[in-house]
Design an enzyme around this catalytic site. Structure first.
Site, PDB file in Angstrom:
ATOM      1  N   GLU A  80     -41.117   3.769  32.302  1.00  0.00           N
ATOM      2  CA  GLU A  80     -41.227   4.614  31.451  1.00  0.00           C
ATOM      3  C   GLU A  80     -41.420   4.062  30.245  1.00  0.00           C
ATOM      4  OE1 GLU A  80     -39.058   8.114  28.738  1.00  0.00           O
ATOM      5  OE2 GLU A  80     -37.983   7.466  30.408  1.00  0.00           O
ATOM      6  N   ASP A  97     -27.027  -2.913  22.445  1.00  0.00           N
ATOM      7  CA  ASP A  97     -27.486  -2.416  21.242  1.00  0.00           C
ATOM      8  C   ASP A  97     -26.234  -2.551  20.187  1.00  0.00           C
ATOM      9  OD1 ASP A  97     -28.648  -1.423  18.990  1.00  0.00           O
ATOM     10  OD2 ASP A  97     -28.710   0.523  19.744  1.00  0.00           O
ATOM     11  N   ILE A  98     -26.437  -3.463  19.075  1.00  0.00           N
ATOM     12  CA  ILE A  98     -25.489  -3.667  18.133  1.00  0.00           C
ATOM     13  C   ILE A  98     -26.066  -3.327  16.712  1.00  0.00           C
ATOM     14  CG2 ILE A  98     -23.599  -5.481  17.387  1.00  0.00           C
ATOM     15  CD1 ILE A  98     -24.239  -7.142  20.030  1.00  0.00           C
ATOM     16  N   ASP A  99     -25.489  -2.389  16.109  1.00  0.00           N
ATOM     17  CA  ASP A  99     -25.965  -1.933  14.814  1.00  0.00           C
ATOM     18  C   ASP A  99     -24.768  -2.038  13.790  1.00  0.00           C
ATOM     19  OD1 ASP A  99     -26.773  -0.037  12.837  1.00  0.00           O
ATOM     20  OD2 ASP A  99     -27.935   0.783  14.072  1.00  0.00           O
ATOM     21  N   CYS A 138     -20.192  -5.880   0.990  1.00  0.00           N
ATOM     22  CA  CYS A 138     -21.603  -6.278   0.420  1.00  0.00           C
ATOM     23  C   CYS A 138     -22.569  -5.321   0.512  1.00  0.00           C
ATOM     24  CB  CYS A 138     -21.774  -7.573   0.983  1.00  0.00           C
ATOM     25  SG  CYS A 138     -22.148  -7.687   2.698  1.00  0.00           S
ATOM     26  N   CYS A 154     -27.545  -8.000   4.319  1.00  0.00           N
ATOM     27  CA  CYS A 154     -27.792  -9.144   3.485  1.00  0.00           C
ATOM     28  C   CYS A 154     -27.380 -10.441   4.255  1.00  0.00           C
ATOM     29  CB  CYS A 154     -27.141  -8.992   2.335  1.00  0.00           C
ATOM     30  SG  CYS A 154     -25.234  -9.187   2.155  1.00  0.00           S
ATOM     31  N   ARG A 179     -31.354  -3.463  11.056  1.00  0.00           N
ATOM     32  CA  ARG A 179     -29.838  -3.812  10.655  1.00  0.00           C
ATOM     33  C   ARG A 179     -28.857  -4.040  12.009  1.00  0.00           C
ATOM     34  NH1 ARG A 179     -29.789   2.667   9.597  1.00  0.00           N
ATOM     35  NH2 ARG A 179     -29.384   3.478  11.706  1.00  0.00           N
ATOM     36  N   GLY A 180     -29.753  -4.516  12.972  1.00  0.00           N
ATOM     37  CA  GLY A 180     -28.981  -5.001  14.206  1.00  0.00           C
ATOM     38  C   GLY A 180     -29.652  -5.704  15.212  1.00  0.00           C
ATOM     39  N   LEU A 240     -34.916   1.930  24.862  1.00  0.00           N
ATOM     40  CA  LEU A 240     -34.445   0.690  23.734  1.00  0.00           C
ATOM     41  C   LEU A 240     -35.810   0.267  23.281  1.00  0.00           C
ATOM     42  CD1 LEU A 240     -31.938  -0.672  22.549  1.00  0.00           C
ATOM     43  CD2 LEU A 240     -32.497  -2.486  24.192  1.00  0.00           C
ATOM     44  N   LYS A 241     -35.917   0.345  22.083  1.00  0.00           N
ATOM     45  CA  LYS A 241     -37.127  -0.314  21.385  1.00  0.00           C
ATOM     46  C   LYS A 241     -37.542  -1.439  21.776  1.00  0.00           C
ATOM     47  CE  LYS A 241     -36.698  -0.070  16.943  1.00  0.00           C
ATOM     48  NZ  LYS A 241     -36.251  -0.525  15.483  1.00  0.00           N
TER      49      LYS A 241
END
Length: 454
Positions: A72, A140-142, A152, A159, A194-195, A356-357
């Site tokens: 898929e 998946d780690i965000d 920060c 950053c 961001r991950g 997942l992307k």
């Protein structure tokens, strides 16, 4: 600027016709027209096909020619239009569809028992045969899951002060996957914003059941509380599990003390250090430390980093041997784990049908490409230097668009990322797949001989 065409069978597109002020511009680095050029010139369709075919794209007798066609793909188009259960029989079919639809995001799902695009036809038979049969073990780690321990940035922002939390996650998880579970073919990918995402592609990983995936996810799970809990990590027993002990000694402790303390300044204000004191279940100790830190003279701290000094004081009190409660020494480890241990999206890892992307997608909010990360050099990875669509387009223009994809890649900063993907991940994986096909075929031949001789 000279007019250069995308030729050699690719979209008839002229680079200087791409106006950044036209089309749907989502960010400074992202533009729908830029994306068309990217899909026409740089996206590695052949490499993606070879990867997700796992050796089943050849003429070997053991090849399953339907394998890739049962995978898929999901496209997210402009205005959040979702196209689920897309499937393709070849790299050229995938390429044609991507160029035609120009998806803002491509997600990859499992391999199903039948072609996912024809699932409704199978459903009418009354047999529940449409089910996932293979899927990479994914993580998946965000960075947003660390918002309670980073000062920060927050939300989608990252950053160089908070990104090392992702580096630590890669080191801890990658080592355990290889050393504790015996996996070899592991792909780490920047999410584009961001991950990080992790794809474990060994045959034994792709064939894990949901129950087995859940067990592996739980192996990494140490956070027991919720966002309102004062204490999110609690270690019982006389000693840490060997995996946790190794992670603490080899990665977490040094990172926390040498980098994290100073970058995030977690002891610099009363509000921040009170969160840490809440993790210590002994009021006499917390009162003693609070008294030291509230002393307005701070004479012993003036020449040194407040955070380093206060952490040293906390450790000295907790590890001095004067503890009044059992397990108090363990508080130091619990604090370190609470702040810097990897925070996984558990549900993504537990179920085969999660999307997942895809690697080498472009994040529509940043315009940055989802490039692979070398786990052996993850300390060097800088998310702010990852190429954007506008940067790649500029590099193509300056280099002069060539007549083939390889030439175009060599003129851009994406070339190194794709070269790493091929040499460090894809080639060893395909060799393993070939060996597995040969082994499977040899066993079938031997079984056939044994049957005849019987």
């Amino acid at each position: 600027m000279t007019r250069e065409k995308v030729e050699n069978g690719r979209d008839d597109m002229e680079i200087d016709d791409v106006d950044p002020n036209q089309g749907n511009s989502v960010s400074d680095g992202f533009n729908a027209n830029y994306l068309k050029v990217y899909y026409a010139t740089l996206f590695p369709y052949s490499d993606m096909f070879k990867w997700l075919s796992y050796g089943n794209d050849g003429k070997h007798p053991s090849c399953d020619q339907s394998y890739f066609g049962r995978r898929e793909f999901s496209f997210t188009l402009d205005n959040d239009i979702y196209l689920r259960f897309q499937s393709f029989k070849s790299a050229s079919e995938l390429e044609t569809a991507v160029k035609e639809k120009c998806p803002f995001k491509i997600d990859i799902g499992p391999v199903y028992s039948v072609d996912p695009s024809k699932r409704h036809a199978y459903a009418q038979t009354g047999d529940n045969i449409f089910t996932p049969v293979e899927r990479e073990l994914i993580f998946d780690i965000d960075m947003t899951d660390y918002d309670d321990v980073r000062y920060c940035c927050s939300g989608a922002d990252v950053c160089r002060d908070c990104w090392p939390l992702m580096t630590v996650a890669i080191k801890v998880i990658d080592t355990a996957l290889r050393d504790d579970f015996g996996f070899n073919h592991i792909l780490w990918v920047f999410s584009g914003r961001r991950g990080v995402h992790c794809w474990v592609c060994d045959a034994k990983a792709r064939r894990l059941t949901n129950e087995q995936r859940s067990a592996i996810a739980e192996y990494f799970h140490v956070y027991k509380g919720n966002e309102n809990s004062q204490k999110k990590v609690s270690f019982g027993g006389q000693a840490l599990h060997p995996f946790l002990a190794r992670s603490y000694i080899e990665v977490l402790k040094n990172f926390f003390e040498e980098t994290f303390l100073s970058c995030q300044k977690i002891f610099s204000t009363e509000e921040r250090y009170e969160k840490i004191l809440d993790m210590i279940p002994d009021e006499s100790i917390t009162s003693e430390l609070r008294g030291k830190w509230q002393d307005i003279r701070k004479s012993s701290i003036s020449k040194d980093d407040t955070n380093v000094v206060r952490w040293g004081q906390l450790k000295q009190v907790l590890q001095s041997g004067k503890q009044k409660a059992p397990g108090l020494r363990r508080c130091v480890e619990e604090i370190v784990f609470s702040y810097v241990y990897p925070r996984l999206d558990m549900e993504v890892s537990k179920h085969m049908n999660h999307l997942l992307k895809a690697p080498f997608c472009v994040h529509p909010k940043t315009g940055r490409v989802c490039v692979p990360i070398d786990p052996n050099r993850c300390d060097e990875f800088d998310p702010t230097s990852v190429p954007t669509l506008s940067q790649l387009l500029d590099e193509l223009n300056k280099g002069g668009l060539g007549v083939d994809v390889k030439t175009d890649l060599d003129t851009t900063s994406l070339g190194k990322s794709i070269a790493f993907f091929r040499s460090s991940f894809l080639q060893p994986l395909l060799k393993s797949c070939k060996d597995e096909l040969e082994s499977s075929y040899s066993k079938k031949i031997q079984q056939s001989k044994d049957t005849l001789s019987w």
